[in-house]
Design a protein around this motif. Structure first.
Motif, PDB file in Angstrom:
ATOM      1  N   ARG A  26      51.062  39.852  40.799  1.00  0.00           N
ATOM      2  CA  ARG A  26      51.287  39.899  42.242  1.00  0.00           C
ATOM      3  C   ARG A  26      50.043  39.487  43.011  1.00  0.00           C
ATOM      4  N   ASN A  27      50.128  38.350  43.665  1.00  0.00           N
ATOM      5  CA  ASN A  27      49.106  37.906  44.620  1.00  0.00           C
ATOM      6  C   ASN A  27      47.706  37.938  44.018  1.00  0.00           C
ATOM      7  N   LEU A  28      47.554  37.384  42.839  1.00  0.00           N
ATOM      8  CA  LEU A  28      46.282  37.439  42.115  1.00  0.00           C
ATOM      9  C   LEU A  28      45.403  36.248  42.479  1.00  0.00           C
ATOM     10  N   SER A  29      44.178  36.525  42.847  1.00  0.00           N
ATOM     11  CA  SER A  29      43.189  35.487  43.156  1.00  0.00           C
ATOM     12  C   SER A  29      41.945  35.735  42.318  1.00  0.00           C
ATOM     13  N   MET A  30      41.368  34.672  41.773  1.00  0.00           N
ATOM     14  CA  MET A  30      40.152  34.829  40.985  1.00  0.00           C
ATOM     15  C   MET A  30      39.415  33.499  40.873  1.00  0.00           C
ATOM     16  N   GLN A  31      38.135  33.597  40.607  1.00  0.00           N
ATOM     17  CA  GLN A  31      37.293  32.422  40.440  1.00  0.00           C
ATOM     18  C   GLN A  31      36.373  32.661  39.250  1.00  0.00           C
ATOM     19  N   VAL A  32      36.297  31.683  38.357  1.00  0.00           N
ATOM     20  CA  VAL A  32      35.471  31.797  37.154  1.00  0.00           C
ATOM     21  C   VAL A  32      34.510  30.616  37.118  1.00  0.00           C
ATOM     22  N   TYR A  38      34.245  35.580  30.596  1.00  0.00           N
ATOM     23  CA  TYR A  38      34.906  36.355  31.638  1.00  0.00           C
ATOM     24  C   TYR A  38      35.921  37.274  30.973  1.00  0.00           C
ATOM     25  N   GLY A  39      35.696  38.572  31.049  1.00  0.00           N
ATOM     26  CA  GLY A  39      36.571  39.535  30.415  1.00  0.00           C
ATOM     27  C   GLY A  39      37.735  39.907  31.307  1.00  0.00           C
ATOM     28  N   PHE A  40      38.918  39.909  30.733  1.00  0.00           N
ATOM     29  CA  PHE A  40      40.146  40.196  31.456  1.00  0.00           C
ATOM     30  C   PHE A  40      40.730  41.461  30.845  1.00  0.00           C
ATOM     31  N   LEU A  41      40.696  42.578  31.588  1.00  0.00           N
ATOM     32  CA  LEU A  41      41.067  43.868  31.037  1.00  0.00           C
ATOM     33  C   LEU A  41      42.286  44.443  31.732  1.00  0.00           C
ATOM     34  N   GLY A  42      43.006  45.279  30.999  1.00  0.00           N
ATOM     35  CA  GLY A  42      44.156  45.950  31.572  1.00  0.00           C
ATOM     36  C   GLY A  42      45.067  46.477  30.493  1.00  0.00           C
ATOM     37  N   PRO A  43      45.955  47.417  30.836  1.00  0.00           N
ATOM     38  CA  PRO A  43      46.862  48.001  29.851  1.00  0.00           C
ATOM     39  C   PRO A  43      47.939  47.016  29.436  1.00  0.00           C
ATOM     40  N   ASN A  44      48.678  47.361  28.383  1.00  0.00           N
ATOM     41  CA  ASN A  44      49.817  46.537  27.984  1.00  0.00           C
ATOM     42  C   ASN A  44      50.803  46.424  29.140  1.00  0.00           C
ATOM     43  N   GLY A  45      51.340  45.217  29.334  1.00  0.00           N
ATOM     44  CA  GLY A  45      52.289  44.998  30.416  1.00  0.00           C
ATOM     45  C   GLY A  45      51.658  44.820  31.774  1.00  0.00           C
ATOM     46  N   SER A  46      50.335  44.645  31.814  1.00  0.00           N
ATOM     47  CA  SER A  46      49.650  44.551  33.110  1.00  0.00           C
ATOM     48  C   SER A  46      49.666  43.144  33.697  1.00  0.00           C
ATOM     49  N   GLU A 206      31.023  38.614  33.206  1.00  0.00           N
ATOM     50  CA  GLU A 206      31.753  39.201  34.316  1.00  0.00           C
ATOM     51  C   GLU A 206      33.094  39.699  33.790  1.00  0.00           C
ATOM     52  N   ILE A 207      33.693  40.641  34.516  1.00  0.00           N
ATOM     53  CA  ILE A 207      34.988  41.177  34.101  1.00  0.00           C
ATOM     54  C   ILE A 207      35.923  41.250  35.302  1.00  0.00           C
ATOM     55  N   GLY A 219      33.774  41.537  38.820  1.00  0.00           N
ATOM     56  CA  GLY A 219      32.339  41.381  38.995  1.00  0.00           C
ATOM     57  C   GLY A 219      31.626  41.654  37.684  1.00  0.00           C
ATOM     58  N   THR A 220      30.315  41.823  37.736  1.00  0.00           N
ATOM     59  CA  THR A 220      29.594  42.227  36.533  1.00  0.00           C
ATOM     60  C   THR A 220      29.954  43.669  36.198  1.00  0.00           C
ATOM     61  N   VAL A 221      29.696  44.067  34.954  1.00  0.00           N
ATOM     62  CA  VAL A 221      30.005  45.437  34.553  1.00  0.00           C
ATOM     63  C   VAL A 221      29.288  46.434  35.452  1.00  0.00           C
ATOM     64  N   ASP A 222      27.993  46.197  35.708  1.00  0.00           N
ATOM     65  CA  ASP A 222      27.223  47.120  36.550  1.00  0.00           C
ATOM     66  C   ASP A 222      27.808  47.196  37.955  1.00  0.00           C
ATOM     67  N   ALA A 223      28.243  46.040  38.489  1.00  0.00           N
ATOM     68  CA  ALA A 223      28.804  46.025  39.843  1.00  0.00           C
ATOM     69  C   ALA A 223      30.134  46.761  39.905  1.00  0.00           C
ATOM     70  N   VAL A 224      30.976  46.582  38.899  1.00  0.00           N
ATOM     71  CA  VAL A 224      32.272  47.258  38.876  1.00  0.00           C
ATOM     72  C   VAL A 224      32.080  48.775  38.803  1.00  0.00           C
ATOM     73  N   ILE A 225      31.129  49.220  37.974  1.00  0.00           N
ATOM     74  CA  ILE A 225      30.854  50.659  37.872  1.00  0.00           C
ATOM     75  C   ILE A 225      30.312  51.191  39.194  1.00  0.00           C
TER      76      ILE A 225
END
Length: 311
Positions: A26-32, A38-46, A206-207, A219-225
């Motif tokens: 849904r309405n996903l925007s991203m830039q790599v 670039y790590g893409f994380l999320g549960p099954n079915g995400s 980045e993730i 963002g970076t791991v540190d930034a996301v945390i």
């Protein structure tokens, strides 16, 4: 800050995809940017796999637009496919062919000038010399993944899409696989990899975290945390299971999760967390120590705030 166009490999906006009337992305925007892992994380079915397939031209989004490697994802999918290596979750090479035969076959499919030499180079690069004659179907999970990676990079793609490449692989094989991924990135290849493993996420430049079709953090791991603004206590001692039950539902406590022999207790507001736990910290049998939130803490907290679109 937006990266210069020449440094951007993936640039998409508003991607949306539904199946059977149910939104998957849904309405996903991203830039790599070029050369990143670039790590893409999320549960099954995400929606991770659906997003990867839209990026490389295998699926057309219902709405949204953007580019991959400078090509329009809506109108130039054939061009994108020529420059992308895509490694699926399921091993897709021929089980009844040897490692060498599989790689030579892939080289011929891509019309490489010297398919045998190309296969030999891939075998040496990935340390498969002693197994070159072994049937692919007889390989362990780790060796199968290494072979699949070799097949993906054989034609020299500019972008590598890896869909949970190390699922079911032992820790040593996972580490060796990631060493190779970093070597490829060092040579200028861009890698987009989906994973469930937090230690793998921490090896990415980045993730992005996607849950039930929506991009929640990037963002970076540190930034996301840091952006999660979680205050955390690490609790040790007896009776942690009972303590966890006592904490659930308390206003100001947003996350309670066991980590080995400790319990992580977190809140998005330090003052409210302190007020909610003061009686337990001052009168309980456990030891409470201020701690730094981990990436897993952040993702558990994000999950608690999202709704399963298939529920």
């Amino acid at each position: 800050m937006t990266a210069p166009a020449a440094d951007v490999v993936i640039d998409v906006e508003g991607l949306t995809k539904s199946f059977g009337g149910r939104p998957v992305v849904r309405n996903l925007s991203m830039q790599v940017r070029r050369g990143l892992i670039y790590g893409f994380l999320g549960p099954n079915g995400s929606g991770k796999t659906t997003t990867l397939r839209m990026l490389c031209g295998l699926l057309t989004p219902d709405s949204g637009h953007g580019t991959c490697l400078g090509y329009d994802i809506l109108t130039q999918s054939a061009e994108i496919k020529r420059h992308v290596g895509y490694m699926t979750q399921r091993f897709s090479l021929y089980a009844d062919l040897s490692i060498r035969e599989n790689l030579e076959f892939v080289a011929r499919v891509y019309n490489l000038e010297r398919p045998r030499a190309a296969a030999d180079a891939a075998i040496r690069r990935l340390g498969l010399e002693n197994r070159a004659g072994q049937l692919a179907g007889e390989l362990s999970g780790g060796w199968k993944q290494r072979l699949a990676l070799g097949a993906c990079i054989l034609p020299g793609p500019q972008l590598l899409l890896l869909d949970e490449p190390t699922a079911g692989v032992d820790p040593k094989a996972r580490r060796e696989f990631w060493d190779e991924i970093h070597a490829l990135a060092h040579q200028g290849m861009t890698v987009l990899v989906s994973t469930h493993y937090m230690d793998e996420a921490e090896r990415c430049h980045e993730i992005a975290y996607i849950a039930y079709g929506e991009l929640l953090a990037r963002g970076t791991v540190d930034a996301v945390i840091a952006d999660a603004h979680l205050a955390t206590y690490v609790v040790t001692g007896p009776g942690l299971a009972d303590l966890a039950e006592a904490l659930k539902g308390r206003e100001g406590v947003d996350m309670v999760a066991p980590f080995g022999t400790a319990l992580h207790v977190s809140g998005r507001d330090r003052a409210r967390l302190d007020a909610a736990t003061r009686d337990l910290r001052e009168g309980g049998a456990q030891r409470w120590a201020p701690g730094e939130p981990t990436l897993e803490d952040v993702f558990i907290d994000l999950m608690s705030r999202t709704k399963d679109n298939f529920a």
